[in-house]
Design an enzyme around this catalytic site. Structure first.
Site, PDB file in Angstrom:
ATOM      1  N   HIS A 238       0.796  -1.227   0.000  1.00 45.28           N
ATOM      2  CA  HIS A 238       0.000   0.000   0.000  1.00 45.28           C
ATOM      3  C   HIS A 238       0.842   1.298   0.000  1.00 45.28           C
ATOM      4  O   HIS A 238       0.768   2.116  -0.913  1.00 45.28           O
ATOM      5  CB  HIS A 238      -0.896   0.035   1.235  1.00 45.28           C
ATOM      6  CG  HIS A 238      -1.772  -1.150   1.410  1.00 45.28           C
ATOM      7  ND1 HIS A 238      -2.866  -1.390   0.627  1.00 45.28           N
ATOM      8  CD2 HIS A 238      -1.726  -2.177   2.301  1.00 45.28           C
ATOM      9  CE1 HIS A 238      -3.472  -2.491   1.018  1.00 45.28           C
ATOM     10  NE2 HIS A 238      -2.789  -2.993   2.029  1.00 45.28           N
TER      11      HIS A 238
HETATM   12  C1  BDR Z   1      -2.919   0.781   5.338  1.00 46.12           C
HETATM   13  O1  BDR Z   1      -3.115   0.218   6.621  1.00 46.12           O
HETATM   14  C2  BDR Z   1      -1.888  -0.148   7.183  1.00 46.12           C
HETATM   15  O2  BDR Z   1      -1.992  -1.420   7.753  1.00 46.12           O
HETATM   16  C3  BDR Z   1      -0.849  -0.071   6.106  1.00 46.12           C
HETATM   17  O3  BDR Z   1       0.392   0.360   6.632  1.00 46.12           O
HETATM   18  C4  BDR Z   1      -1.426   0.936   5.148  1.00 46.12           C
HETATM   19  O4  BDR Z   1      -1.048   2.252   5.503  1.00 46.12           O
HETATM   20  C5  BDR Z   1      -3.606  -0.117   4.321  1.00 46.12           C
HETATM   21  O5  BDR Z   1      -4.967  -0.198   4.586  1.00 46.12           O
END
Ligand code: BDR
Ligand code: CA
Length: 309
Positions: A238
């Site tokens: 992500h």
């Molecule tokens: C987001 O949530 C976190 O767990 C990850 O680091 C990312 O920023 C994805 O939904």
């Protein structure tokens, strides 16, 4: 090239770590401040991880601790994804100490010293620190060139059926940023799904030699669990997507859109209601990142992070 002055707010976090390395390795960005909130794991771990991640690069960027909870509630952690240590069990050497102060104050001080419309603000976790900074000195929004967030989803969520993890962890804070009136770009779950990591991809990336940061990034990619949402074939990476927009926007397809938060209690709380097709007739308040050239993205990530110490 004049590097863009940049503040990164994060909650490391496996993908936050890789995003920080990508940013610190990229000549397009002059990372001046890293601020940290709780989120993926508690604040004590996210700050230790941020210090270690920055420390491994050898760069003297101040890391400042911030929110331990969201504006209205406690953060919910995600140890099933990130491990109880937040880095998937990948041990890094202890980083330099935290810089003094509190994240929101440090963000405001950095913005106050900056020229109008000059600072790129990248948010990779719950938006609490950024919202506190802007809510307490709204005039500083003028210093922002662009805010780039990994947050939200136009389709389904990942922490609830409706909501993405960062948006759900502090929806009121995200609402503050949506209403700030400065350029805002968001990498939603729908976009980050295109930055999809499989064991085959990791094996190909691992053929590239690199320093300690690259070896740690590869170890993190090997440690991350495959996602049920994707039939256990792999997982989306992500947070580096938000950094990639700040350094290589040509990798993305994007459109202006209007988004607002669902703040009501109940099953939709934390949902980002994104009007991609202008059905509500509202003026766009963000740039929605929609498509990603994934091969070019991973090539850039590898080239940059592998060149770090
Ligand atoms: C987001 O949530 C976190 O767990 C990850 O680091 C990312 O920023 C994805 O939904
Ligand atoms: Ca994150």
């Amino acid at each position: 090239m004049i590097p863009k002055p940049c503040i990164i707010d994060c909650d490391p976090g496996t993908d936050d770590a890789i995003a920080l390395w990508l940013a610190l390795a990229s000549p397009e960005l002059d990372v001046r401040l890293v601020t940290v909130a709780g989120g993926n794991v508690g604040l004590a771990r996210t700050t230790a991880n941020a210090r270690a991640v920055v420390g491994l690069t050898g760069r003297a960027v101040p890391v400042v601790a911030g929110a331990e909870r969201s504006l209205l509630a406690d953060f919910r952690a995600e140890p099933a994804v990130h491990g109880s240590d937040g880095l998937g069990g990948v041990a890094l050497p202890e980083g330099p100490p935290l810089a003094p102060g509190i994240a929101a104050d440090a963000i405001r001080a950095e913005l106050r010293a900056a020229a109008p419309h000059s600072v790129t603000v990248i948010g990779l976790g719950p938006a609490t620190n950024l919202a506190l900074a802007f809510a307490t000195e709204p005039a500083l929004a003028d210093r922002v060139a662009e805010i780039v967030l990994m947050s939200g989803a136009w389709s389904e969520g990942n922490i609830t059926p409706a909501a993405e993890f960062n948006a759900w962890n502090d929806p009121e804070a995200l609402a503050v940023l949506l209403n700030l009136g400065r350029p805002l770009a968001i990498a939603t779950l729908d976009l980050t799904a295109q930055a999809f990591v499989t064991p085959d991809l990791v094996a190909r990336l691992a053929q590239r030699p690199g320093g300690a940061c690259w070896q740690a990034a590869l170890a993190i990619l090997r440690a991350l669990p495959a996602s049920k949402r994707f039939g256990h074939r792999g997982f989306p990476l992500h947070d580096p997507c938000a950094v990639a927009w700040a350094i290589a926007p040509g990798l993305f397809g994007a459109r202006p859109a209007h988004a607002e938060m669902d703040l009501a209690p109940g099953p939709s709380r934390g949902r980002t209601v994104i009007d991609r097709w202008g059905r509500l007739g509202r003026a766009p308040n963000l740039t929605l990142l929609e498509t990603l050239d994934a091969p070019a993205f991973f090539a850039l990530l590898a080239e940059r992070v592998a060149a770090l110490p």
